[in-house]
Design a protein around this motif. Structure first.
Motif, PDB file in Angstrom:
ATOM      1  N   LYS A 178      57.411  82.110  54.437  1.00 16.59           N
ATOM      2  CA  LYS A 178      58.491  81.171  54.660  1.00 16.59           C
ATOM      3  C   LYS A 178      58.647  80.231  53.466  1.00 16.59           C
ATOM      4  CE  LYS A 178      60.441  78.263  58.147  1.00 16.59           C
ATOM      5  NZ  LYS A 178      60.460  77.861  59.508  1.00 16.59           N
ATOM      6  N   GLN A 179      57.541  79.874  52.842  1.00 15.41           N
ATOM      7  CA  GLN A 179      57.623  78.977  51.696  1.00 15.41           C
ATOM      8  C   GLN A 179      58.359  79.618  50.531  1.00 15.41           C
ATOM      9  OE1 GLN A 179      53.632  77.885  50.851  1.00 15.41           O
ATOM     10  NE2 GLN A 179      53.580  76.224  52.359  1.00 15.41           N
ATOM     11  N   TRP A 180      58.118  80.894  50.329  1.00 14.93           N
ATOM     12  CA  TRP A 180      58.799  81.566  49.221  1.00 14.93           C
ATOM     13  C   TRP A 180      60.303  81.578  49.439  1.00 14.93           C
ATOM     14  CZ3 TRP A 180      61.849  85.756  50.052  1.00 14.93           C
ATOM     15  CH2 TRP A 180      61.703  86.423  51.265  1.00 14.93           C
ATOM     16  N   TYR A 181      60.712  81.673  50.683  1.00 12.07           N
ATOM     17  CA  TYR A 181      62.142  81.670  50.983  1.00 12.07           C
ATOM     18  C   TYR A 181      62.740  80.300  50.671  1.00 12.07           C
ATOM     19  CZ  TYR A 181      66.542  82.114  53.471  1.00 12.07           C
ATOM     20  OH  TYR A 181      67.872  82.137  53.786  1.00 12.07           O
ATOM     21  N   GLN A 182      62.019  79.241  51.022  1.00 14.68           N
ATOM     22  CA  GLN A 182      62.502  77.889  50.744  1.00 14.68           C
ATOM     23  C   GLN A 182      62.588  77.647  49.239  1.00 14.68           C
ATOM     24  OE1 GLN A 182      59.672  75.536  52.871  1.00 14.68           O
ATOM     25  NE2 GLN A 182      60.740  75.735  54.850  1.00 14.68           N
ATOM     26  N   ARG A 183      61.589  78.133  48.499  1.00 16.80           N
ATOM     27  CA  ARG A 183      61.634  78.003  47.034  1.00 16.80           C
ATOM     28  C   ARG A 183      62.819  78.771  46.462  1.00 16.80           C
ATOM     29  NH1 ARG A 183      55.745  79.721  46.398  1.00 16.80           N
ATOM     30  NH2 ARG A 183      54.743  78.046  47.478  1.00 16.80           N
ATOM     31  N   ARG A 184      63.044  79.943  46.987  1.00 22.20           N
ATOM     32  CA  ARG A 184      64.162  80.758  46.513  1.00 22.20           C
ATOM     33  C   ARG A 184      65.484  80.055  46.757  1.00 22.20           C
ATOM     34  NH1 ARG A 184      65.444  86.233  45.405  1.00 22.20           N
ATOM     35  NH2 ARG A 184      67.495  86.797  46.173  1.00 22.20           N
ATOM     36  N   VAL A 185      65.641  79.453  47.929  1.00 28.88           N
ATOM     37  CA  VAL A 185      66.866  78.729  48.248  1.00 28.88           C
ATOM     38  C   VAL A 185      67.051  77.563  47.280  1.00 28.88           C
ATOM     39  CG1 VAL A 185      67.967  77.258  50.004  1.00 28.88           C
ATOM     40  CG2 VAL A 185      66.932  79.443  50.658  1.00 28.88           C
ATOM     41  N   ARG A 186      65.959  76.832  46.991  1.00 26.40           N
ATOM     42  CA  ARG A 186      66.059  75.716  46.047  1.00 26.40           C
ATOM     43  C   ARG A 186      66.454  76.191  44.655  1.00 26.40           C
ATOM     44  NH1 ARG A 186      60.617  72.516  46.758  1.00 26.40           N
ATOM     45  NH2 ARG A 186      60.035  74.522  47.572  1.00 26.40           N
ATOM     46  N   VAL A 187      65.860  77.294  44.226  1.00 30.30           N
ATOM     47  CA  VAL A 187      66.197  77.825  42.902  1.00 30.30           C
ATOM     48  C   VAL A 187      67.664  78.248  42.860  1.00 30.30           C
ATOM     49  CG1 VAL A 187      65.779  79.762  41.325  1.00 30.30           C
ATOM     50  CG2 VAL A 187      63.851  78.518  42.312  1.00 30.30           C
ATOM     51  N   LEU A 188      68.134  78.912  43.881  1.00 32.95           N
ATOM     52  CA  LEU A 188      69.530  79.354  43.909  1.00 32.95           C
ATOM     53  C   LEU A 188      70.493  78.174  43.938  1.00 32.95           C
ATOM     54  CD1 LEU A 188      69.304  82.427  46.299  1.00 32.95           C
ATOM     55  CD2 LEU A 188      69.648  82.433  43.828  1.00 32.95           C
ATOM     56  N   LYS A 189      70.131  77.121  44.664  1.00 30.26           N
ATOM     57  CA  LYS A 189      70.980  75.923  44.681  1.00 30.26           C
ATOM     58  C   LYS A 189      71.024  75.275  43.303  1.00 30.26           C
ATOM     59  CE  LYS A 189      70.499  74.642  49.549  1.00 30.26           C
ATOM     60  NZ  LYS A 189      69.941  73.652  50.496  1.00 30.26           N
ATOM     61  N   SER A 190      69.866  75.197  42.662  1.00 32.86           N
ATOM     62  CA  SER A 190      69.811  74.614  41.314  1.00 32.86           C
ATOM     63  C   SER A 190      70.637  75.446  40.345  1.00 32.86           C
ATOM     64  CB  SER A 190      68.370  74.525  40.825  1.00 32.86           C
ATOM     65  OG  SER A 190      67.631  73.670  41.636  1.00 32.86           O
ATOM     66  N   TRP A 191      70.502  76.750  40.456  1.00 39.94           N
ATOM     67  CA  TRP A 191      71.256  77.637  39.575  1.00 39.94           C
ATOM     68  C   TRP A 191      72.761  77.479  39.782  1.00 39.94           C
ATOM     69  CZ3 TRP A 191      71.802  80.036  35.331  1.00 39.94           C
ATOM     70  CH2 TRP A 191      72.799  80.985  35.177  1.00 39.94           C
ATOM     71  N   SER A 192      73.184  77.410  41.014  1.00 35.25           N
ATOM     72  CA  SER A 192      74.622  77.296  41.273  1.00 35.25           C
ATOM     73  C   SER A 192      75.158  75.965  40.744  1.00 35.25           C
ATOM     74  CB  SER A 192      74.922  77.453  42.756  1.00 35.25           C
ATOM     75  OG  SER A 192      74.338  76.410  43.496  1.00 35.25           O
ATOM     76  N   ARG A 193      74.371  74.880  40.842  1.00 36.97           N
ATOM     77  CA  ARG A 193      74.804  73.603  40.265  1.00 36.97           C
ATOM     78  C   ARG A 193      74.895  73.693  38.750  1.00 36.97           C
ATOM     79  NH1 ARG A 193      70.539  69.924  42.239  1.00 36.97           N
ATOM     80  NH2 ARG A 193      69.961  71.549  43.671  1.00 36.97           N
ATOM     81  N   PHE A 194      73.910  74.337  38.138  1.00 39.95           N
ATOM     82  CA  PHE A 194      73.935  74.481  36.689  1.00 39.95           C
ATOM     83  C   PHE A 194      75.096  75.372  36.242  1.00 39.95           C
ATOM     84  CE2 PHE A 194      72.550  76.881  32.881  1.00 39.95           C
ATOM     85  CZ  PHE A 194      72.552  75.828  31.977  1.00 39.95           C
ATOM     86  N   ALA A 195      75.369  76.435  36.987  1.00 38.65           N
ATOM     87  CA  ALA A 195      76.448  77.360  36.625  1.00 38.65           C
ATOM     88  C   ALA A 195      77.809  76.684  36.663  1.00 38.65           C
ATOM     89  CB  ALA A 195      76.430  78.569  37.553  1.00 38.65           C
ATOM     90  N   LYS A 196      77.945  75.635  37.449  1.00 38.69           N
ATOM     91  CA  LYS A 196      79.216  74.905  37.537  1.00 38.69           C
ATOM     92  C   LYS A 196      79.310  73.790  36.509  1.00 38.69           C
ATOM     93  CE  LYS A 196      79.557  75.784  42.480  1.00 38.69           C
ATOM     94  NZ  LYS A 196      79.458  75.200  43.823  1.00 38.69           N
ATOM     95  N   SER A 197      78.230  73.488  35.823  1.00 38.87           N
ATOM     96  CA  SER A 197      78.215  72.353  34.894  1.00 38.87           C
ATOM     97  C   SER A 197      78.891  72.690  33.573  1.00 38.87           C
ATOM     98  CB  SER A 197      76.784  71.902  34.635  1.00 38.87           C
ATOM     99  OG  SER A 197      76.103  72.869  33.860  1.00 38.87           O
TER     100      SER A 197
END
Length: 116
Positions: A1-20
């Motif tokens: 479950k922790q790996w899934y939460q980390r993955r979600v955080r990474v994807l959110k960070s990536w999507s914010r960076f991709a829009k910058s």
């Protein structure tokens, strides 16, 4: 479950960076550099064609450099070659010319070639 939460955080960070704006500038710079390097590579390929003799010398020099850098590897390869040669010679010792011997020779030859 922790790996899934980390993955979600990474994807959110990536999507914010991709829009910058930083991402857009970085992407444009990478594409510009890639295009310039691609043009240089094409020009190099068109202007220089190497001869077969140059390629052979380059491979020879590379092999020589590898031999001097790794003397233990070279010694192991020489030992391996000698052992396989002796085993092959002993296997062919006293083999006749009848049908069964010919089949034995071809099987042994296949084994020796695949082990080298």
């Amino acid at each position: 479950k922790q790996w899934y939460q980390r993955r979600v955080r990474v994807l959110k960070s990536w999507s914010r960076f991709a829009k910058s704006e930083s991402y857009k500038q970085l992407r444009a710079e990478i594409e510009e550099n890639t295009k310039a390097e691609g043009d240089e590579i094409k020009a190099d390929l068109e202007s220089s064609t190497s001869l077969v003799s140059q390629q052979i010398m380059a491979n020879f020099n590379r092999s020589l450099r590898n031999i001097t850098r790794n003397p233990s590897y070279t010694k192991i390869r020489i030992f391996q070659t000698l052992v396989l040669s002796v085993l092959g010679g002993l296997a062919y010792l006293n083999i006749g010319n009848d049908q069964e011997s010919v089949q034995d020779k071809s099987g042994l030859l296949f084994y020796l070639l695949t082990s080298l």
